[in-house]
Write a protein that holds these residues in place. Sequence first.
Motif, mmCIF file in Angstrom:
data_model
loop_
_atom_site.group_PDB
_atom_site.id
_atom_site.type_symbol
_atom_site.label_atom_id
_atom_site.label_comp_id
_atom_site.label_asym_id
_atom_site.label_seq_id
_atom_site.Cartn_x
_atom_site.Cartn_y
_atom_site.Cartn_z
ATOM 1 N N SER A 1 -18.441 30.955 -6.746
ATOM 2 C CA SER A 1 -19.024 31.339 -5.446
ATOM 3 C C SER A 1 -18.428 30.538 -4.307
ATOM 4 O O SER A 1 -19.085 30.314 -3.297
ATOM 5 C CB SER A 1 -20.527 31.062 -5.423
ATOM 6 O OG SER A 1 -21.210 32.224 -5.621
ATOM 7 N N SER A 2 -17.218 30.069 -4.466
ATOM 8 C CA SER A 2 -16.644 29.270 -3.395
ATOM 9 C C SER A 2 -15.161 29.568 -3.234
ATOM 10 O O SER A 2 -14.373 29.318 -4.152
ATOM 11 C CB SER A 2 -16.855 27.780 -3.682
ATOM 12 O OG SER A 2 -16.010 27.005 -2.875
ATOM 13 N N MET B 1 -13.025 35.878 6.021
ATOM 14 C CA MET B 1 -14.044 36.151 5.008
ATOM 15 C C MET B 1 -14.530 37.585 5.163
ATOM 16 O O MET B 1 -15.552 37.843 5.795
ATOM 17 C CB MET B 1 -15.206 35.187 5.165
ATOM 18 C CG MET B 1 -14.773 33.769 5.024
ATOM 19 S SD MET B 1 -16.023 32.790 4.281
ATOM 20 C CE MET B 1 -15.134 31.277 4.015
ATOM 21 N N THR C 1 -17.862 38.222 3.216
ATOM 22 C CA THR C 1 -18.985 37.596 3.914
ATOM 23 C C THR C 1 -19.379 38.391 5.157
ATOM 24 O O THR C 1 -20.563 38.655 5.384
ATOM 25 C CB THR C 1 -18.597 36.153 4.309
ATOM 26 O OG1 THR C 1 -18.389 35.415 3.106
ATOM 27 C CG2 THR C 1 -19.648 35.492 5.157
ATOM 28 N N THR D 1 -17.882 30.341 8.832
ATOM 29 C CA THR D 1 -18.565 30.115 7.553
ATOM 30 C C THR D 1 -17.725 29.253 6.621
ATOM 31 O O THR D 1 -16.561 29.565 6.395
ATOM 32 C CB THR D 1 -18.822 31.478 6.858
ATOM 33 O OG1 THR D 1 -19.641 32.276 7.690
ATOM 34 C CG2 THR D 1 -19.488 31.295 5.510
ATOM 35 N N GLY E 1 -16.293 27.918 3.084
ATOM 36 C CA GLY E 1 -16.074 28.616 1.822
ATOM 37 C C GLY E 1 -16.793 27.977 0.657
ATOM 38 O O GLY E 1 -16.192 27.616 -0.344
ATOM 39 N N GLY F 1 -22.572 29.615 1.885
ATOM 40 C CA GLY F 1 -22.083 29.112 3.181
ATOM 41 C C GLY F 1 -22.471 29.978 4.363
ATOM 42 O O GLY F 1 -22.545 29.504 5.492
ATOM 43 N N SER F 2 -22.740 31.259 4.096
ATOM 44 C CA SER F 2 -22.932 32.142 5.249
ATOM 45 C C SER F 2 -24.378 32.269 5.719
ATOM 46 O O SER F 2 -24.639 32.949 6.702
ATOM 47 C CB SER F 2 -22.382 33.530 4.920
ATOM 48 O OG SER F 2 -22.970 34.019 3.753
ATOM 49 N N THR G 1 -17.593 36.501 -2.411
ATOM 50 C CA THR G 1 -16.516 35.515 -2.508
ATOM 51 C C THR G 1 -15.275 36.140 -3.159
ATOM 52 O O THR G 1 -14.147 35.838 -2.774
ATOM 53 C CB THR G 1 -16.993 34.282 -3.308
ATOM 54 O OG1 THR G 1 -18.232 33.838 -2.772
ATOM 55 C CG2 THR G 1 -16.000 33.145 -3.238
ATOM 56 N N ASN H 1 -13.603 37.885 -0.476
ATOM 57 C CA ASN H 1 -12.972 36.924 0.440
ATOM 58 C C ASN H 1 -11.589 36.497 -0.056
ATOM 59 O O ASN H 1 -10.617 36.497 0.699
ATOM 60 C CB ASN H 1 -13.843 35.669 0.590
ATOM 61 C CG ASN H 1 -15.113 35.940 1.389
ATOM 62 O OD1 ASN H 1 -15.219 36.956 2.059
ATOM 63 N ND2 ASN H 1 -16.077 35.035 1.314
#
Length: 414
Positions: A277-278, A313, A316, A354, A356, A360-361, A394, A397
């Motif tokens: 998730s990053s 992103m 996102t 945001t 990463g 984060g968002s 993600t 992204n």
Amino acid sequence: MYAKILIGMALGIGLGLLGVALHFETFIHHWIGPFGTIFLRLLKLIAVPLVLVSLIIGVVNLKDIRNLSKIGLKTILIYVCTTIIAVSVGLGAVSLMRPGQFFPKDKQSEFMQRYEQTVTQREADMQQVQDQSPLQFLVEIVPENVFQTFGDNSKMLQIIFFALLFGVAIVCVGPSKTGSIVRFFNQLNMVLLKIIDFIMAFASIGVLALMADLIVSYSGDLGIFSSLGLYALTVIVALAFISFVIYPLILKLFTKKSLKEFYKAAFPVQMLAFSTSSSAATLPLTLERTQKQLGVSEEVSSFVLPVGVTINMDGTSCYQAVAAVFLAQVLGLDLTFWQMLLILATATISSIGTPGIPGGSIVMLMIVLDSVGIPIEGLALIMGIDRPLDMLRTVVNVTGDMTVASVVDQGTAV
Ligand code: ASP
């Protein structure tokens, strides 16, 4: 790489489900979960040096400052375009599917109570952001003390700023006087890539642990999925549309890469993005696969990707649009055309800010909600299902970053 990450994911999901069925959740949490955290930490520990070194090399390789401004402008322009397309897809999907109309009313107060505290915490974060001047984001890009910046993973824009400054200065001083510095950074880069190889050798175990722990922590929340199913489906449809229609179209129109080649290179990156998730933690692998498998030149990828991880992103921004309109629908607020445009603008800008990282968002989403007068307490309704959707956005992204890197590379190669 493919197989390793996939097997890790499958085993992790299996183990997690088994843990829930046979009630050994605590065991998984205490004895398996930490390996996932270690894996994440390893990826994060390399993020700052990697962005710094690869960007410096990226700029130095461009040899001419005119090339930098050309590639830089082009990159940022394409990033903004893909983001605007992504938000539009989100707005289109949520307006067509109208998930907010089917949200059970009794769940509304239940979720409100359950996530009240988390929302209050986020509200305080947002207040801090809003109390500042609108130009604060510019101020934030310039570090006060680079050594402090190096010590903080969330300061990626500052690191990019310093790396660009440093790289440009090397180019300006000239190759005859800076040969040894350039050699030093090139060698350092090789060492960092080796470290990434070491870390990735641990990927299957890391991914297994992350997935198992995630399933176990989510097991109590299954009810949330049923009431928010249509909302989740809307996000998934919009993200899938970007991944399977928009990106292939962009690749077909602007590059000579075959889709098969692209998705083969991207798949392990997507899986890692999904499990962690990053996008920042995924960057080492994104860089490696884009250069080695996709054949994007080092000079382009080492510039475009670190910048993209921070500012591009698409997943996102698309998600923020869906979430904002969904909440408006649930709360019975009719959004005008102008409010939709405002969401388009704020979601585009806020996805740039945001970080990463997982979740984060959320703070940025509050700013989008606030801009069109949707009560931010509404966030409580979607918090429970945020993590799985975060994993999916993600993936988009990082795929977007790889797509744009291919496009920019094509432009420079021609
Ligand atoms: N987790 C996302 C990323 O790292 C950011 C977000 O949408 O929360 O790309």
